[in-house]
Design a protein around this motif. Sequence first.
Motif, PDB file in Angstrom:
ATOM      1  N   PHE A   1      27.641  30.965  45.032  1.00  0.00           N
ATOM      2  CA  PHE A   1      27.462  31.085  43.758  1.00  0.00           C
ATOM      3  C   PHE A   1      28.405  31.983  43.181  1.00  0.00           C
ATOM      4  O   PHE A   1      29.098  31.725  42.296  1.00  0.00           O
ATOM      5  CB  PHE A   1      26.073  31.684  43.435  1.00  0.00           C
ATOM      6  N   LEU A   2      28.779  32.992  44.066  1.00  0.00           N
ATOM      7  CA  LEU A   2      29.705  34.008  43.492  1.00  0.00           C
ATOM      8  C   LEU A   2      31.224  33.551  43.609  1.00  0.00           C
ATOM      9  O   LEU A   2      31.843  33.727  42.576  1.00  0.00           O
ATOM     10  CB  LEU A   2      29.833  35.544  44.414  1.00  0.00           C
ATOM     11  N   SER A   3      31.468  32.660  44.730  1.00  0.00           N
ATOM     12  CA  SER A   3      32.704  31.950  44.466  1.00  0.00           C
ATOM     13  C   SER A   3      33.074  31.007  43.435  1.00  0.00           C
ATOM     14  O   SER A   3      34.119  30.614  43.231  1.00  0.00           O
ATOM     15  CB  SER A   3      32.813  31.437  45.851  1.00  0.00           C
TER      16      SER A   3
ATOM     17  N   LEU B   1      32.407  31.560  40.430  1.00  0.00           N
ATOM     18  CA  LEU B   1      32.532  32.174  39.127  1.00  0.00           C
ATOM     19  C   LEU B   1      34.091  32.055  38.392  1.00  0.00           C
ATOM     20  O   LEU B   1      34.114  32.248  37.185  1.00  0.00           O
ATOM     21  CB  LEU B   1      32.629  33.986  39.329  1.00  0.00           C
ATOM     22  N   PRO B   2      35.359  31.751  39.254  1.00  0.00           N
ATOM     23  CA  PRO B   2      36.430  31.369  38.438  1.00  0.00           C
ATOM     24  C   PRO B   2      36.308  30.272  37.255  1.00  0.00           C
ATOM     25  O   PRO B   2      36.896  30.070  36.653  1.00  0.00           O
ATOM     26  CB  PRO B   2      37.538  31.088  39.440  1.00  0.00           C
ATOM     27  N   TYR B   3      35.181  29.400  37.731  1.00  0.00           N
ATOM     28  CA  TYR B   3      35.150  28.262  36.920  1.00  0.00           C
ATOM     29  C   TYR B   3      34.234  28.521  35.529  1.00  0.00           C
ATOM     30  O   TYR B   3      34.625  27.873  34.471  1.00  0.00           O
ATOM     31  CB  TYR B   3      34.171  27.263  37.448  1.00  0.00           C
ATOM     32  N   ILE B   4      33.728  29.897  35.424  1.00  0.00           N
ATOM     33  CA  ILE B   4      32.911  30.412  34.574  1.00  0.00           C
ATOM     34  C   ILE B   4      33.437  31.365  33.738  1.00  0.00           C
ATOM     35  O   ILE B   4      33.925  31.187  32.636  1.00  0.00           O
ATOM     36  CB  ILE B   4      31.554  30.795  34.882  1.00  0.00           C
ATOM     37  N   PHE B   5      34.416  31.986  34.386  1.00  0.00           N
ATOM     38  CA  PHE B   5      35.341  33.263  33.708  1.00  0.00           C
ATOM     39  C   PHE B   5      36.672  32.947  34.044  1.00  0.00           C
ATOM     40  O   PHE B   5      36.886  32.335  34.899  1.00  0.00           O
ATOM     41  CB  PHE B   5      34.775  34.661  34.264  1.00  0.00           C
TER      42      PHE B   5
ATOM     43  N   PHE C   1      40.015  33.978  35.438  1.00  0.00           N
ATOM     44  CA  PHE C   1      40.560  34.639  36.451  1.00  0.00           C
ATOM     45  C   PHE C   1      42.082  34.664  36.677  1.00  0.00           C
ATOM     46  O   PHE C   1      42.344  33.678  36.428  1.00  0.00           O
ATOM     47  CB  PHE C   1      39.990  34.331  38.040  1.00  0.00           C
TER      48      PHE C   1
ATOM     49  N   ARG D   1      41.866  33.501  41.720  1.00  0.00           N
ATOM     50  CA  ARG D   1      41.494  32.059  41.930  1.00  0.00           C
ATOM     51  C   ARG D   1      41.834  31.623  43.477  1.00  0.00           C
ATOM     52  O   ARG D   1      41.147  30.959  44.180  1.00  0.00           O
ATOM     53  CB  ARG D   1      42.017  31.250  40.940  1.00  0.00           C
TER      54      ARG D   1
ATOM     55  N   MET E   1      39.518  33.151  45.706  1.00  0.00           N
ATOM     56  CA  MET E   1      37.953  32.482  45.608  1.00  0.00           C
ATOM     57  C   MET E   1      38.116  31.308  46.476  1.00  0.00           C
ATOM     58  O   MET E   1      37.200  31.075  46.860  1.00  0.00           O
ATOM     59  CB  MET E   1      37.714  32.443  44.156  1.00  0.00           C
TER      60      MET E   1
END
Length: 186
Positions: free
Chosen positions: A65-67, A69-73, A75, A80, A83
Amino acid sequence: MAFVMVLTIVLDQLTKRIASEIHGTFFIVPGFLRFVKATNRGIALGLFKNLSEQLLWTVMFVVVFLSLLPYIFKFSRLERIAMGFILGGALGNLLDRIRFGYVLDFLNLTFLPTIFNLADVFIIVGGALMILGVFRGGDNESLESRKKRRGLETGSVFEGEDTIMDLEINDSKSDKRGQSEGQRSD
């Protein structure tokens, strides 16, 4: 990020496949890096071997899930890539855990008491790159490209030169508002 992630998974799975066929213990780099095959029922670097299976899956889910995050926020490029390494390493180990119930580790640095695999290396490298990206701060694009994107131009003013600047605002809403309020536009 996706390319780095896929490349990481492929390299990890390939090295584990090769390592599974090799028997014995030997030095890869004399006095420094050893080939020692072991199974790991914990998480990265053999940590938390006594975790319950449910808690282990929870930890893996959180890593994945944490990995994502670049698709959401937004970076930076470095973050990227980092990640991609982290996600690729985590998914490589997760594939083994699902297929075999354990992860194959086969590398040992002589000065460390742990045995690890390439996925663990990618996770650590990704973490280091992420920390570097955070300390570097912001996006990797240059100051000049950010100024151009915002439509700003800068120049140097030398001693004795005038510093008067002509600005033109191309905002159709403000032009219409100015005309409706009785102001004239030039």
